[in-house]
Design a protein around this motif. Structure first.
Motif, PDB file in Angstrom:
ATOM      1  N   ASP A 199      -7.636  -1.999  -7.854  1.00 32.15           N
ATOM      2  CA  ASP A 199      -7.755  -0.591  -7.464  1.00 32.15           C
ATOM      3  C   ASP A 199      -6.575  -0.267  -6.553  1.00 32.15           C
ATOM      4  O   ASP A 199      -6.584  -0.576  -5.358  1.00 32.15           O
ATOM      5  N   LEU A 200      -5.543   0.367  -7.114  1.00 28.48           N
ATOM      6  CA  LEU A 200      -4.318   0.599  -6.343  1.00 28.48           C
ATOM      7  C   LEU A 200      -4.497   1.635  -5.253  1.00 28.48           C
ATOM      8  O   LEU A 200      -3.788   1.597  -4.245  1.00 28.48           O
ATOM      9  N   THR A 201      -5.431   2.570  -5.430  1.00 23.55           N
ATOM     10  CA  THR A 201      -5.695   3.537  -4.361  1.00 23.55           C
ATOM     11  C   THR A 201      -6.239   2.814  -3.137  1.00 23.55           C
ATOM     12  O   THR A 201      -5.828   3.078  -2.000  1.00 23.55           O
ATOM     13  N   GLU A 202      -7.145   1.887  -3.372  1.00 24.06           N
ATOM     14  CA  GLU A 202      -7.749   1.141  -2.267  1.00 24.06           C
ATOM     15  C   GLU A 202      -6.800   0.084  -1.707  1.00 24.06           C
ATOM     16  O   GLU A 202      -6.688  -0.087  -0.494  1.00 24.06           O
ATOM     17  N   LYS A 203      -6.073  -0.588  -2.600  1.00 19.49           N
ATOM     18  CA  LYS A 203      -5.256  -1.724  -2.174  1.00 19.49           C
ATOM     19  C   LYS A 203      -3.914  -1.301  -1.589  1.00 19.49           C
ATOM     20  O   LYS A 203      -3.463  -1.853  -0.584  1.00 19.49           O
ATOM     21  N   GLU A 204      -3.252  -0.307  -2.219  1.00 13.22           N
ATOM     22  CA  GLU A 204      -1.892   0.044  -1.817  1.00 13.22           C
ATOM     23  C   GLU A 204      -1.738   1.491  -1.380  1.00 13.22           C
ATOM     24  O   GLU A 204      -0.654   1.888  -0.948  1.00 13.22           O
ATOM     25  N   GLY A 205      -2.795   2.300  -1.525  1.00 16.49           N
ATOM     26  CA  GLY A 205      -2.745   3.671  -1.033  1.00 16.49           C
ATOM     27  C   GLY A 205      -2.046   4.664  -1.938  1.00 16.49           C
ATOM     28  O   GLY A 205      -1.692   5.764  -1.501  1.00 16.49           O
ATOM     29  N   TRP A 206      -1.847   4.313  -3.214  1.00 15.91           N
ATOM     30  CA  TRP A 206      -1.189   5.250  -4.126  1.00 15.91           C
ATOM     31  C   TRP A 206      -2.094   6.431  -4.447  1.00 15.91           C
ATOM     32  O   TRP A 206      -3.297   6.291  -4.578  1.00 15.91           O
ATOM     33  N   HIS A 207      -1.497   7.616  -4.594  1.00 22.72           N
ATOM     34  CA  HIS A 207      -2.205   8.807  -5.063  1.00 22.72           C
ATOM     35  C   HIS A 207      -1.573   9.249  -6.373  1.00 22.72           C
ATOM     36  O   HIS A 207      -0.358   9.234  -6.524  1.00 22.72           O
ATOM     37  N   PHE A 208      -2.402   9.646  -7.323  1.00 20.97           N
ATOM     38  CA  PHE A 208      -1.946  10.070  -8.637  1.00 20.97           C
ATOM     39  C   PHE A 208      -1.737  11.580  -8.586  1.00 20.97           C
ATOM     40  O   PHE A 208      -2.694  12.337  -8.413  1.00 20.97           O
ATOM     41  N   LEU A 209      -0.490  12.036  -8.715  1.00 22.30           N
ATOM     42  CA  LEU A 209      -0.148  13.452  -8.562  1.00 22.30           C
ATOM     43  C   LEU A 209       0.273  14.059  -9.892  1.00 22.30           C
ATOM     44  O   LEU A 209       0.663  13.360 -10.825  1.00 22.30           O
ATOM     45  N   ARG A 210       0.221  15.411  -9.958  1.00 22.04           N
ATOM     46  CA  ARG A 210       0.523  16.104 -11.202  1.00 22.04           C
ATOM     47  C   ARG A 210       1.136  17.468 -10.912  1.00 22.04           C
ATOM     48  O   ARG A 210       0.680  18.184 -10.025  1.00 22.04           O
ATOM     49  N   PHE A 211       2.165  17.824 -11.660  1.00 23.85           N
ATOM     50  CA  PHE A 211       2.644  19.193 -11.760  1.00 23.85           C
ATOM     51  C   PHE A 211       2.246  19.708 -13.133  1.00 23.85           C
ATOM     52  O   PHE A 211       2.498  19.047 -14.144  1.00 23.85           O
ATOM     53  N   ASP A 212       1.653  20.893 -13.213  1.00 22.72           N
ATOM     54  CA  ASP A 212       1.421  21.518 -14.512  1.00 22.72           C
ATOM     55  C   ASP A 212       1.428  23.031 -14.357  1.00 22.72           C
ATOM     56  O   ASP A 212       1.516  23.564 -13.249  1.00 22.72           O
ATOM     57  N   PHE A 239      -4.160   2.443 -15.853  1.00 25.27           N
ATOM     58  CA  PHE A 239      -5.014   3.547 -16.260  1.00 25.27           C
ATOM     59  C   PHE A 239      -5.689   4.099 -15.020  1.00 25.27           C
ATOM     60  O   PHE A 239      -5.565   3.533 -13.926  1.00 25.27           O
ATOM     61  N   SER A 240      -6.381   5.204 -15.166  1.00 32.01           N
ATOM     62  CA  SER A 240      -7.083   5.803 -14.024  1.00 32.01           C
ATOM     63  C   SER A 240      -8.556   5.996 -14.371  1.00 32.01           C
ATOM     64  O   SER A 240      -8.926   6.135 -15.536  1.00 32.01           O
ATOM     65  N   VAL A 241      -9.387   5.988 -13.329  1.00 32.59           N
ATOM     66  CA  VAL A 241     -10.835   6.132 -13.475  1.00 32.59           C
ATOM     67  C   VAL A 241     -11.323   7.109 -12.416  1.00 32.59           C
ATOM     68  O   VAL A 241     -10.911   7.029 -11.249  1.00 32.59           O
ATOM     69  N   LEU A 242     -12.202   8.022 -12.800  1.00 31.89           N
ATOM     70  CA  LEU A 242     -12.783   8.932 -11.821  1.00 31.89           C
ATOM     71  C   LEU A 242     -13.638   8.158 -10.823  1.00 31.89           C
ATOM     72  O   LEU A 242     -14.312   7.185 -11.179  1.00 31.89           O
TER      73      LEU A 242
END
Length: 214
Positions: free
Chosen positions: A189-202, A169-172
């Motif tokens: 926290d995958l952003t902190e631990k592994e550097g993932w960014h959650f991206l979106r096309f809309d 899941f994601s959290v602001l």
């Protein structure tokens, strides 16, 4: 999307869990006994159950409440009709749990459905089956009673029953109380631990990308 259920400290709770059979979501009935300022015990019961089509009006209401909390109410473009179509048709796109209290404990507005967790199945090419929890929300008057934790734990139980290896899941970033709670329960926290960014096309970007398909 922000997960909003833990803005208040979690109360001490005592509970039993009843199974509804193999492969089905469990129903939890809990007696919440927080100690009041005058050291008396107040008891409230609630249940966690699979959502039904007739719950979609309440789910729509809470989706908007959550969007307001997230400061993005203008982003909500669906109503109960889309929820009924997409969650309760022959090929549902999502699953949902709701938290319900007895009528005597209803909200000031008379609502007995006071929280929800909406999730769907995804797949990891590294690990296999996963669940993504899109929303977790409890109405403000009912926070701090363990309802949010019960909803999340029931989603985790579904994940285990369905042999999923991840609950994601994601959290602001400004929702520190929720983030701290999830981390305390063992979330990463995958952003902190592994550097993932959650991206979106809309919108237009999605349309333009689709036009590039052969």
């Amino acid at each position: 999307m922000l997960i909003s259920a833990f803005a208040s400290p979690l109360a001490r709770e005592f509970h039993t869990v009843q199974s509804r059979g193999p492969g089905l979501v469990s129903s939890c009935r809990r007696s919440i006994k927080p100690i009041s300022l005058i050291n008396t015990l107040i008891s409230m019961e609630y249940s966690i159950r699979p959502a039904r089509a007739q719950d979609c009006t309440d789910i729509e209401r809470m989706i908007m409440d959550l969007a307001v909390y997230e400061k993005m109410p203008d982003q909500v473009k669906i109503c109960h009709k889309e929820l009924e179509r997409d969650g309760f048709g022959p090929n549902p796109f999502f699953q949902c749990l709701v938290a319900e209290v007895p009528q005597e404990h209803s909200s000031p507005g008379g609502h007995t459905v006071v929280g929800y967790a909406l999730y769907f199945y995804t797949y990891s090419t590294w690990r296999g089956r996963c669940i993504y929890m899109e929303d977790l929300y409890v109405m403000p008057d009912f926070r701090g009673k363990g309802i949010g934790k019960a909803l999340m734990a029931t989603v985790a139980k579904v994940a285990m029953e369905q042999q999923c290896v991840r609950l994601q899941f994601s959290v602001l970033d400004w929702n520190r109380p929720s983030l701290d709670f999830y981390l305390s329960k063992g979330a990463q926290d995958l952003t902190e631990k592994e550097g993932w960014h959650f991206l979106r096309f809309d919108g237009e970007a999605l349309e333009k990308l689709a036009l590039e398909a052969p």
